[in-house]
Design an enzyme around this catalytic site. Structure first.
Site, PDB file in Angstrom:
ATOM      1  N   THR A   1      32.393  40.642  39.511  1.00 39.35           N
ATOM      2  CA  THR A   1      32.010  39.718  40.584  1.00 39.35           C
ATOM      3  C   THR A   1      31.041  40.360  41.559  1.00 39.35           C
ATOM      4  O   THR A   1      29.974  39.819  41.861  1.00 39.35           O
ATOM      5  CB  THR A   1      33.277  39.297  41.367  1.00 39.35           C
ATOM      6  OG1 THR A   1      34.422  39.481  40.558  1.00 39.35           O
ATOM      7  CG2 THR A   1      33.177  37.879  41.863  1.00 39.35           C
TER       8      THR A   1
ATOM      9  N   LYS B   1      35.092  53.001  38.600  1.00 36.50           N
ATOM     10  CA  LYS B   1      34.372  53.737  37.556  1.00 36.50           C
ATOM     11  C   LYS B   1      33.181  52.950  37.050  1.00 36.50           C
ATOM     12  O   LYS B   1      32.136  53.510  36.760  1.00 36.50           O
ATOM     13  CB  LYS B   1      35.292  54.015  36.371  1.00 36.50           C
ATOM     14  CG  LYS B   1      36.175  55.219  36.529  1.00 36.50           C
ATOM     15  CD  LYS B   1      36.846  55.503  35.190  1.00 36.50           C
ATOM     16  CE  LYS B   1      37.651  56.783  35.208  1.00 36.50           C
ATOM     17  NZ  LYS B   1      38.362  56.970  33.953  1.00 36.50           N
ATOM     18  N   GLY B   2      33.368  51.656  36.860  1.00 34.03           N
ATOM     19  CA  GLY B   2      32.277  50.793  36.403  1.00 34.03           C
ATOM     20  C   GLY B   2      31.803  51.105  34.999  1.00 34.03           C
ATOM     21  O   GLY B   2      30.610  51.140  34.732  1.00 34.03           O
TER      22      GLY B   2
ATOM     23  N   THR C   1      33.885  33.245  43.245  1.00 32.63           N
ATOM     24  CA  THR C   1      35.211  32.626  43.106  1.00 32.63           C
ATOM     25  C   THR C   1      35.954  33.177  41.899  1.00 32.63           C
ATOM     26  O   THR C   1      35.336  33.638  40.938  1.00 32.63           O
ATOM     27  CB  THR C   1      35.097  31.088  42.967  1.00 32.63           C
ATOM     28  OG1 THR C   1      36.408  30.545  42.804  1.00 32.63           O
ATOM     29  CG2 THR C   1      34.267  30.664  41.777  1.00 32.63           C
ATOM     30  N   HIS C   2      37.278  33.123  42.000  1.00 39.60           N
ATOM     31  CA  HIS C   2      38.102  33.484  40.835  1.00 39.60           C
ATOM     32  C   HIS C   2      38.822  32.247  40.291  1.00 39.60           C
ATOM     33  O   HIS C   2      39.776  32.367  39.525  1.00 39.60           O
ATOM     34  CB  HIS C   2      39.159  34.521  41.221  1.00 39.60           C
ATOM     35  CG  HIS C   2      38.595  35.853  41.621  1.00 39.60           C
ATOM     36  ND1 HIS C   2      37.619  36.502  40.906  1.00 39.60           N
ATOM     37  CD2 HIS C   2      38.878  36.673  42.665  1.00 39.60           C
ATOM     38  CE1 HIS C   2      37.323  37.653  41.497  1.00 39.60           C
ATOM     39  NE2 HIS C   2      38.071  37.780  42.562  1.00 39.60           N
TER      40      HIS C   2
ATOM     41  N   TRP D   1      29.237  43.054  41.385  1.00 35.60           N
ATOM     42  CA  TRP D   1      27.966  43.445  40.769  1.00 35.60           C
ATOM     43  C   TRP D   1      27.044  42.226  40.683  1.00 35.60           C
ATOM     44  O   TRP D   1      25.862  42.279  41.038  1.00 35.60           O
ATOM     45  CB  TRP D   1      28.240  44.033  39.375  1.00 35.60           C
ATOM     46  CG  TRP D   1      27.095  44.746  38.742  1.00 35.60           C
ATOM     47  CD1 TRP D   1      25.886  45.036  39.324  1.00 35.60           C
ATOM     48  CD2 TRP D   1      27.048  45.264  37.416  1.00 35.60           C
ATOM     49  NE1 TRP D   1      25.100  45.708  38.425  1.00 35.60           N
ATOM     50  CE2 TRP D   1      25.781  45.861  37.256  1.00 35.60           C
ATOM     51  CE3 TRP D   1      27.946  45.295  36.346  1.00 35.60           C
ATOM     52  CZ2 TRP D   1      25.397  46.473  36.061  1.00 35.60           C
ATOM     53  CZ3 TRP D   1      27.571  45.899  35.177  1.00 35.60           C
ATOM     54  CH2 TRP D   1      26.307  46.488  35.027  1.00 35.60           C
TER      55      TRP D   1
ATOM     56  N   SER E   1      41.456  48.170  35.405  1.00 37.44           N
ATOM     57  CA  SER E   1      40.816  48.097  36.710  1.00 37.44           C
ATOM     58  C   SER E   1      41.716  47.344  37.703  1.00 37.44           C
ATOM     59  O   SER E   1      41.868  47.732  38.860  1.00 37.44           O
ATOM     60  CB  SER E   1      39.462  47.388  36.571  1.00 37.44           C
ATOM     61  OG  SER E   1      38.846  47.237  37.816  1.00 37.44           O
TER      62      SER E   1
ATOM     63  N   SER F   1      36.113  41.761  37.034  1.00 39.42           N
ATOM     64  CA  SER F   1      35.269  41.528  35.858  1.00 39.42           C
ATOM     65  C   SER F   1      33.784  41.643  36.144  1.00 39.42           C
ATOM     66  O   SER F   1      32.984  41.363  35.264  1.00 39.42           O
ATOM     67  CB  SER F   1      35.560  40.147  35.281  1.00 39.42           C
ATOM     68  OG  SER F   1      36.905  40.048  34.921  1.00 39.42           O
TER      69      SER F   1
END
Ligand code: PPS
Length: 285
Positions: free
Chosen positions: A56, A251-252, A105-106, A58, A132, A54
Site C-alpha cells: 500500500t 525488509k521490502g 484502503t484495505h 509503496w 510481514s 501488500s
C-alpha cells in the site's frame, strides 16, 4: 438517506458520550455512515486497494510521485493519499481534498463503495504477507503470541483484516473490469518500469523518461526507509503508547517467506490456496 444519516449520527453521539467500550460501537457507526452514506464516488477518484502489508505505502508513494512530479514536501504520505476507512476519525475532510482524490484502503471487494472511479489492487505473495503482518502485529499491535499461532489465525481469517485468501479472490474475480487494475507486488520488484507504464496508462498520467527516473528514485526502498517517519502513520501515537516504531518498512523483499517457512506450513498454505482460489494461476508463490 438523509434521515438515516441523522439518526445514525445521533446514535453515534450517544455511544460516544458513554465512552469506554461504547467508543468501539461509536466508531463502527461512524465508519458505516462514512462508507455507505457520506462518501459518493466520482469518476476521477482512485482507490489503492490491498490486504495489509501488500505494498500500500509503496503504491501511495509511486502514485503521489507520478501526479506531483517528485514532490517530497509533505509530513506524511497520508496527507496526500488518505486512509479511506480512517477519514471519519481524522481531520481530513472530503471537501478539502484536491482532484483527483486518491485513497488507500484495505476494504474487500464486497465492502468497497462502487462507482465509475478506479481501483488499483495489489496482491503480494501470501507467505510474505503473513510474515510481514506478523511483525506488524508484534511491533504495532502488542501481539505476544508466537508465529505458529499467528499463522493459524491467518489461515483461518481471524486477523483484523479477516481472510487474505477471500480478499484476494474477491478482487481477482473483477480484475477484468475496465476500472480495475490488478497488480502484483512482485511485478513492481522485478519489472518496475513496465509496471509504472501500466499504472500511468490506467490513470491517464503522462509519463516520460525523466519522470520515470524521479518516481523510481523516490520510491526505492532505501530512499523511503530513510524518510520512514513520512510513511509510518502511527509514529506519534505509537511512541505515546510505548510501542516500538521504526519497523513499518521492515525488509521490502519477495520470497523470503518461502525461506522462513517449514515444509508443513508451506503445505498448509498451499492446501488453503487450492481450497479457496481453486485456480493455481492466482497464486504467485
Ligand atoms: S500497511 O501497513 O498495510 O499499510 O503496509 P503496506 O504498505 O501495505 O506493506 C508494507 C510492506 O511493504 C514494504 N514496502 C516496500 N517494499 C519494497 N519497496 C518499497 N519502496 C516499499 N515500501 C514498503 C514494507 O517494507 C513492508 O514489507 P516487509 O516485508 O514487512 O518489509
Amino acid at each position: 438517506m438523509k434521515l438515516l444519516n441523522i439518526t445514525l449520527l445521533i446514535v453515534q453521539r450517544v455511544f460516544e458520550f458513554f465512552g469506554g467500550i461504547s467508543q468501539y460501537i461509536a466508531r463502527t457507526i461512524a465508519s458505516l455512515r462514512f462508507i455507505k452514506l457520506i462518501y459518493k464516488p466520482i469518476p476521477t477518484d482512485v482507490f489503492i486497494v490491498t490486504y495489509p502489508r501488500s505494498c500500500t505505502t509503496w503504491m501511495q508513494m509511486i502514485i503521489y510521485q507520478l501526479i506531483s512530479n517528485g514532490d517530497l514536501e509533505f509530513n506524511h504520505i497520508g496527507e496526500k493519499i488518505p486512509f479511506f476507512e480512517r477519514i471519519p476519525f481524522s481531520n481530513i475532510r472530503l471537501k478539502g481534498l484536491p482532484n483527483p482524490r486518491i485513497f488507500k484502503t484495505h476494504l474487500p471487494y464486497d465492502k468497497i463503495p462502487k462507482g465509475k472511479c478506479k481501483y488499483i489492487y495489489i496482491m503480494r505473495n501470501g507467505m510474505d504477507v503473513v510474515l510481514s503482518y506478523y511483525h506488524f502485529y508484534k511491533s504495532y499491535l502488542k501481539y505476544h503470541n508466537n508465529f505458529d499461532a499467528f499463522f493459524k489465525k491467518f489461515l483461518d481469517g481471524k486477523l483484523q483484516s479477516k481472510s487474505w485468501f477471500n480478499h484476494v479472490l474477491g478482487w481477482y474475480k473483477v480484475k477484468e473490469n475496465e476500472n480495475v487494475l490488478f497488480l502484483h507486488y512482485e511485478d513492481l520488484k522485478n519489472n518496475f518500469d513496465a509496471t509504472i507504464v501500466k499504472i500511468s496508462n490506467f490513470l491517464g498520467i503522462e509519463l516520460n523518461k525523466d519522470k520515470l527516473k524521479i518516481v523510481k528514485q523516490n520510491s526505492e526502498f532505501d530512499f523511503m526507509k530513510n524518510y520512514e517517519e513520512k510513511f509510518d502513520h502511527a509514529n506519534e501515537i505509537l511512541l505515546t503508547m510505548g510501542i516500538k516504531p521504526k519497523n513499518f518498512l521492515r525488509k521490502g523483499t519477495s520470497d523470503y517467506g518461502k525461506i522462513e517457512f517449514d515444509d508443513k506450513k508451506i503445505q498448509l498454505f498451499e492446501k488453503k490456496m487450492d481450497e479457496i482460489f481453486k485456480s493455481k494461476t492466482i497464486a504467485k508463490i
